[in-house]
Design a protein around this motif. Structure first.
Motif, PDB file in Angstrom:
ATOM      1  N   UNK A  57      -1.120  -3.796  14.718  1.00  0.00           N
ATOM      2  CA  UNK A  57      -2.254  -3.076  14.920  1.00  0.00           C
ATOM      3  C   UNK A  57      -3.435  -2.877  14.815  1.00  0.00           C
ATOM      4  N   UNK A  58      -2.582  -2.668  13.187  1.00  0.00           N
ATOM      5  CA  UNK A  58      -3.655  -2.378  11.789  1.00  0.00           C
ATOM      6  C   UNK A  58      -3.870  -2.745  10.965  1.00  0.00           C
ATOM      7  N   UNK A  59      -4.492  -3.198   9.956  1.00  0.00           N
ATOM      8  CA  UNK A  59      -4.777  -3.374   8.461  1.00  0.00           C
ATOM      9  C   UNK A  59      -6.084  -3.311   7.514  1.00  0.00           C
ATOM     10  N   UNK A  60      -5.284  -2.804   6.421  1.00  0.00           N
ATOM     11  CA  UNK A  60      -6.613  -2.089   5.533  1.00  0.00           C
ATOM     12  C   UNK A  60      -6.137  -3.423   4.421  1.00  0.00           C
ATOM     13  N   UNK A  61      -7.381  -3.582   4.418  1.00  0.00           N
ATOM     14  CA  UNK A  61      -7.104  -4.604   2.215  1.00  0.00           C
ATOM     15  C   UNK A  61      -7.530  -3.538   1.361  1.00  0.00           C
ATOM     16  N   UNK A  62      -7.442  -4.337   0.485  1.00  0.00           N
ATOM     17  CA  UNK A  62      -8.033  -3.331  -0.629  1.00  0.00           C
ATOM     18  C   UNK A  62      -7.022  -4.111  -1.866  1.00  0.00           C
ATOM     19  N   UNK A  63      -8.719  -4.559  -2.047  1.00  0.00           N
ATOM     20  CA  UNK A  63      -8.801  -5.619  -4.122  1.00  0.00           C
ATOM     21  C   UNK A  63      -9.244  -5.148  -4.874  1.00  0.00           C
ATOM     22  N   UNK A  64      -8.979  -5.180  -5.885  1.00  0.00           N
ATOM     23  CA  UNK A  64      -8.530  -5.078  -7.530  1.00  0.00           C
ATOM     24  C   UNK A  64      -8.903  -6.911  -7.476  1.00  0.00           C
ATOM     25  N   UNK A  65      -9.181  -6.769  -9.028  1.00  0.00           N
ATOM     26  CA  UNK A  65      -8.805  -7.893  -9.717  1.00  0.00           C
ATOM     27  C   UNK A  65      -7.477  -7.948 -10.203  1.00  0.00           C
ATOM     28  N   UNK A  66      -6.868  -9.113 -10.245  1.00  0.00           N
ATOM     29  CA  UNK A  66      -5.382  -9.580 -10.154  1.00  0.00           C
ATOM     30  C   UNK A  66      -4.502  -8.970  -9.262  1.00  0.00           C
ATOM     31  N   UNK A  67      -5.130  -8.381  -8.395  1.00  0.00           N
ATOM     32  CA  UNK A  67      -4.552  -7.380  -7.216  1.00  0.00           C
ATOM     33  C   UNK A  67      -5.086  -7.312  -5.832  1.00  0.00           C
ATOM     34  N   UNK A  68      -4.339  -7.903  -4.540  1.00  0.00           N
ATOM     35  CA  UNK A  68      -4.161  -7.739  -3.178  1.00  0.00           C
ATOM     36  C   UNK A  68      -3.080  -7.214  -2.664  1.00  0.00           C
ATOM     37  N   UNK A  69      -3.162  -6.401  -2.092  1.00  0.00           N
ATOM     38  CA  UNK A  69      -2.455  -5.133  -1.088  1.00  0.00           C
ATOM     39  C   UNK A  69      -3.303  -5.094   0.415  1.00  0.00           C
ATOM     40  N   UNK A  70      -2.429  -4.757   1.123  1.00  0.00           N
ATOM     41  CA  UNK A  70      -2.856  -4.573   2.661  1.00  0.00           C
ATOM     42  C   UNK A  70      -2.039  -3.307   3.092  1.00  0.00           C
ATOM     43  N   UNK A  71      -2.381  -2.094   4.090  1.00  0.00           N
ATOM     44  CA  UNK A  71      -2.423  -1.288   4.745  1.00  0.00           C
ATOM     45  C   UNK A  71      -1.905  -1.856   5.744  1.00  0.00           C
ATOM     46  N   UNK A  72      -0.447  -1.461   6.115  1.00  0.00           N
ATOM     47  CA  UNK A  72      -0.468  -1.712   8.041  1.00  0.00           C
ATOM     48  C   UNK A  72       0.151  -0.960   9.123  1.00  0.00           C
ATOM     49  N   UNK A  73      -0.176  -0.904  10.241  1.00  0.00           N
ATOM     50  CA  UNK A  73       0.420  -0.529  11.279  1.00  0.00           C
ATOM     51  C   UNK A  73       1.229  -1.599  12.481  1.00  0.00           C
ATOM     52  N   UNK A  74       2.328  -1.316  12.382  1.00  0.00           N
ATOM     53  CA  UNK A  74       2.326  -2.352  13.505  1.00  0.00           C
ATOM     54  C   UNK A  74       3.679  -1.153  14.189  1.00  0.00           C
ATOM     55  N   UNK A  75       3.229  -2.326  16.024  1.00  0.00           N
ATOM     56  CA  UNK A  75       4.515  -1.616  17.228  1.00  0.00           C
ATOM     57  C   UNK A  75       5.037  -2.319  17.418  1.00  0.00           C
ATOM     58  N   UNK A  76       5.713  -1.804  18.105  1.00  0.00           N
ATOM     59  CA  UNK A  76       7.010  -2.673  18.846  1.00  0.00           C
ATOM     60  C   UNK A  76       7.605  -1.442  20.416  1.00  0.00           C
ATOM     61  N   UNK A  77       6.936  -2.370  21.751  1.00  0.00           N
ATOM     62  CA  UNK A  77       7.406  -1.528  22.464  1.00  0.00           C
ATOM     63  C   UNK A  77       8.740  -1.206  23.521  1.00  0.00           C
ATOM     64  N   UNK A  78       9.642  -1.483  22.749  1.00  0.00           N
ATOM     65  CA  UNK A  78      10.973  -0.915  23.406  1.00  0.00           C
ATOM     66  C   UNK A  78      11.878  -1.568  22.052  1.00  0.00           C
ATOM     67  N   UNK A  79      13.472  -1.352  21.541  1.00  0.00           N
ATOM     68  CA  UNK A  79      14.415  -0.868  19.902  1.00  0.00           C
ATOM     69  C   UNK A  79      15.004  -2.333  21.156  1.00  0.00           C
TER      70      UNK A  79
END
Length: 135
Positions: free
Chosen positions: A104-126
Motif C-alpha cells: 500500500x505504501x513505501x517510504x525510502x530512506x537513503x544514507x551513504x552505504x545504506x538503503x532502507x524502506x518503510x512499508x505498509x502491506x494489506x490483505x483482504x483475508x486470512x
C-alpha cells in the motif's frame, strides 16, 4: 444490491453485486466480516450500467482490510526494491498470515552505504490463496 427503476414498465429491478471488488481479487481464503449494510441511494433514475458502476465503486470503497502489516527492510540485504501497488510474498509470519500482500505504501530512506524502506502491506483475508509464496 442496486435497485433500478424501468420507467416504461413502471417496475423496480434489483441488480445483485458481487461481494468482492473485481479489480482487487481476494488474497485470503477467509474474508473479513462485513458489519455494515448500506443502501445505495438515488440509483433508481440511473441506467443499468451507471447504477452497477456506482454500486461497484461504493463496494470497493467499503471493503475492509483483514490484515495490515507495517515494517522496514534493508534493500541491500533483501536484494530488491519494494514497489507500491504491487504484490509481495510474506513468509515466516505463520500459517494464517503467510502469503501474498498488496504493497500500500513505501517510504525510502537513503544514507551513504545504506538503503532502507518503510512499508505498509494489506490483505483482504486470512489464510493465503496460494500454497507457496514465490522467492
Amino acid at each position: 444490491m442496486v435497485f433500478i427503476q424501468i420507467e416504461e414498465l413502471k417496475v423496480t429491478l434489483p441488480v445483485p453485486l458481487p461481494g468482492f471488488n473485481p479489480l482487487a481479487p481476494p488474497l485470503g481464503v477467509i474474508p473479513p466480516m462485513s458489519i455494515n449494510v448500506e443502501q445505495l441511494k438515488n440509483s433508481a433514475h440511473l441506467s443499468i450500467p451507471q447504477a452497477i458502476m456506482r454500486g461497484l465503486k461504493r463496494a470497493a470503497d467499503s471493503i475492509s482490510e483483514a490484515v495490515v502489516a507495517n515494517g522496514s527492510l534493508d534493500v541491500l540485504r533483501y536484494g530488491h526494491i519494494l514497489k507500491a501497488r504491487r504484490l509481495v510474498g510474506v513468509r515466516g509470519a505463520g500459517y494464517v498470515y503467510d502469503g501474498l500482500y498488496f504493497v500500500k505504501r513505501v517510504t525510502h530512506k537513503m544514507k551513504r552505504g545504506e538503503y532502507k524502506q518503510d512499508f505498509e502491506l494489506t490483505r483482504n483475508g486470512l489464510i493465503s490463496t496460494v500454497p507457496v509464496v514465490p522467492t
